[in-house]
Design a protein around this motif. Structure first.
Motif, mmCIF file in Angstrom:
data_model
loop_
_atom_site.group_PDB
_atom_site.id
_atom_site.type_symbol
_atom_site.label_atom_id
_atom_site.label_comp_id
_atom_site.label_asym_id
_atom_site.label_seq_id
_atom_site.Cartn_x
_atom_site.Cartn_y
_atom_site.Cartn_z
ATOM 1 N N HIS A 257 -52.867 70.329 18.013
ATOM 2 C CA HIS A 257 -52.992 69.836 19.096
ATOM 3 C C HIS A 257 -54.160 70.782 19.860
ATOM 4 N N LYS A 258 -55.110 70.770 19.594
ATOM 5 C CA LYS A 258 -56.458 71.265 20.125
ATOM 6 C C LYS A 258 -56.295 72.775 20.346
ATOM 7 N N PHE A 259 -55.515 73.428 19.387
ATOM 8 C CA PHE A 259 -55.336 74.890 19.220
ATOM 9 C C PHE A 259 -55.869 75.302 17.834
ATOM 10 N N GLY A 260 -56.745 76.295 17.538
ATOM 11 C CA GLY A 260 -57.107 76.687 16.285
ATOM 12 C C GLY A 260 -57.232 78.125 15.881
ATOM 13 N N THR A 284 -67.433 95.963 4.908
ATOM 14 C CA THR A 284 -66.257 94.966 4.982
ATOM 15 C C THR A 284 -66.166 94.538 6.337
ATOM 16 N N TYR A 285 -66.008 93.205 6.658
ATOM 17 C CA TYR A 285 -65.992 92.629 7.869
ATOM 18 C C TYR A 285 -64.994 91.357 7.720
ATOM 19 N N ASN A 286 -64.307 91.613 8.892
ATOM 20 C CA ASN A 286 -63.431 90.360 9.089
ATOM 21 C C ASN A 286 -63.449 89.808 10.624
ATOM 22 N N ARG A 287 -63.557 88.512 10.617
ATOM 23 C CA ARG A 287 -63.788 88.010 12.094
ATOM 24 C C ARG A 287 -62.840 86.851 12.111
ATOM 25 N N MET A 288 -61.936 87.052 13.533
ATOM 26 C CA MET A 288 -60.873 86.024 13.680
ATOM 27 C C MET A 288 -61.132 85.363 15.004
ATOM 28 N N ASP A 289 -61.097 84.114 15.119
ATOM 29 C CA ASP A 289 -61.133 83.381 16.322
ATOM 30 C C ASP A 289 -60.120 82.738 16.617
ATOM 31 N N LEU A 290 -59.472 82.748 17.836
ATOM 32 C CA LEU A 290 -58.592 82.031 18.370
ATOM 33 C C LEU A 290 -59.138 80.784 19.477
ATOM 34 N N THR A 291 -59.041 79.543 19.252
ATOM 35 C CA THR A 291 -59.747 78.667 19.818
ATOM 36 C C THR A 291 -58.732 77.610 20.582
ATOM 37 N N TRP A 292 -59.327 76.940 21.856
ATOM 38 C CA TRP A 292 -58.715 76.087 22.491
ATOM 39 C C TRP A 292 -59.495 75.092 23.007
ATOM 40 N N ARG A 293 -59.332 73.844 22.736
ATOM 41 C CA ARG A 293 -60.215 72.675 23.407
ATOM 42 C C ARG A 293 -59.540 72.035 24.372
ATOM 43 N N PRO A 294 -59.592 72.557 25.731
ATOM 44 C CA PRO A 294 -58.760 71.905 26.741
ATOM 45 C C PRO A 294 -59.375 70.331 27.127
ATOM 46 N N ILE A 295 -60.532 70.145 26.914
ATOM 47 C CA ILE A 295 -61.077 68.843 27.016
ATOM 48 C C ILE A 295 -61.844 68.309 25.752
ATOM 49 N N VAL A 296 -61.403 67.159 25.443
ATOM 50 C CA VAL A 296 -61.988 66.419 24.330
ATOM 51 C C VAL A 296 -62.121 64.994 24.986
#
Length: 336
Positions: A257-260, A284-296
């Motif tokens: 639902h547009k959240f990732g 050692t490296y860890n990247r975490m992305d929290l995303t939201w696509r409000p407009i598609v």
């Protein structure tokens, strides 16, 4: 000079429109962005990238196989007193035949090589070098995709070094299974006037990943899991031989639902990649992305990302917003 360039483009646009209106096509791309990078804890470079790019193109679709476009891609960084801080020319020929596409000239990297891992080609290129200047060949069918390109990034002068990037990428997908690869090599040649303190450099990297696309097997809109390796190749000629640090990559991506959530984990040796993300200098490296696509919506997409960088025993953060809009698309404008 920048205003003169835009006026020249407007005159050419008017002339082409008048003469070839029945075959005229074009599009206007807008890219707005705000990217705040808080990297002080790991002693990496913190900055805020805030601005927009406008890229109009106009050209002729001569038949189903041949296309010619001209235009420009203009950057304005908010807070700057200049109308534009950079104008990149757009002028290219495109050949389209069944599963083949060939580009020659200066054309957008978006949608062609914008999927390269950050470890190899960092994401600041989307802001400051939006175009490929060279050639690209793409083959794509239902299961396969393969791209090979050369991007000329520096012209040799008496004091400036010749620079170019050669790269390729591909993906094979069958049912749930996929395998992908990305590779590039940056070649730093010498300036025209010899300097004993300057050496020819080769600096590149490659990744190979295998994974599963489970999007159709869960309640989520998308879910992919992959594992693979990263290796870089570094050499300064006449000074030393090749160095080839390597490591393991584990990645997970999901959206609902547009959240990732996107998580990328690296474990191995540190890399010195001129065009790559500087976080991969760590073991050692860890990247975490929290995303939201409000407009598609059709040709409009907005995306908000909150990123956390776990590296060197600390946590850096990043907040980014982008909006992309393609105003006209690529359909030919027919005269009534």
């Amino acid at each position: 000079m920048r205003i003169r360039f835009i006026l020249t483009f407007a005159v050419l646009l008017t002339a082409i429109t008048t003469t070839y209106a029945q075959n005229l096509e074009g599009n206007l791309n807008f890219h707005g962005f705000a990217d705040n990078r808080e990297y002080a804890k790991s002693n990496r470079y913190s900055e805020t990238i805030f601005g927009m790019r406008v890229a109009p193109e106009v050209g002729l679709l001569m038949d189903s196989t041949h296309r010619i476009r001209i235009g420009f891609n203009a950057l304005h960084e908010f807070g700057s007193s200049k109308f534009t801080t950079n104008i990149a020319p757009v002028a290219y020929y495109q050949y389209m035949k069944k599963n083949w596409n060939y580009y020659l000239g200066a054309f957008s990297r978006e949608g062609l090589i914008s999927d390269f891992p950050r470890a190899i080609l960092n994401d600041t290129l989307n802001y400051y070098r939006p175009n490929i200047e060279g050639m690209l060949l793409k083959y794509e069918n239902e299961n396969w995709k393969q791209i090979i390109f050369i991007d000329w990034t520096g012209k040799q002068t008496a004091t400036n070094r010749e620079k170019f990037i050669f790269g390729f990428s591909g993906r094979y997908k069958k049912d749930l299974f996929f395998v992908s690869h990305h590779a590039m090599m940056l070649h730093y040649a010498l300036p025209a006037v010899s300097n004993p303190d300057i050496h020819i450099e080769d600096n590149g990297a490659a990744t190979v990943k295998v994974g599963l696309d489970l999007s159709k097997k869960t309640f989520l809109d998308s879910l992919t899991l992959s594992a693979g390796g990263l290796v870089s190749l570094e050499r300064m000629r006449t000074v030393g031989g090749w160095k080839a640090p390597k490591g393991l990559l584990l990645e997970m991506s999901l959206e609902y639902h547009k959240f990732g959530i996107v998580n990328s984990f690296y474990k191995g040796e540190g890399h010195h990649l001129i065009m790559g993300d500087k976080f991969y200098t760590a073991k050692t490296y860890n990247r975490m992305d929290l995303t939201w696509r409000p407009i598609v919506y059709k040709n409009l997409e907005a995306k908000l990302a909150l990123s956390f960088h776990f590296v060197d025993g600390v946590i850096d953060s990043q907040q980014a917003f982008s909006l992309r809009y393609n105003l006209f698309g690529t359909k030919a404008l027919k005269k009534k």
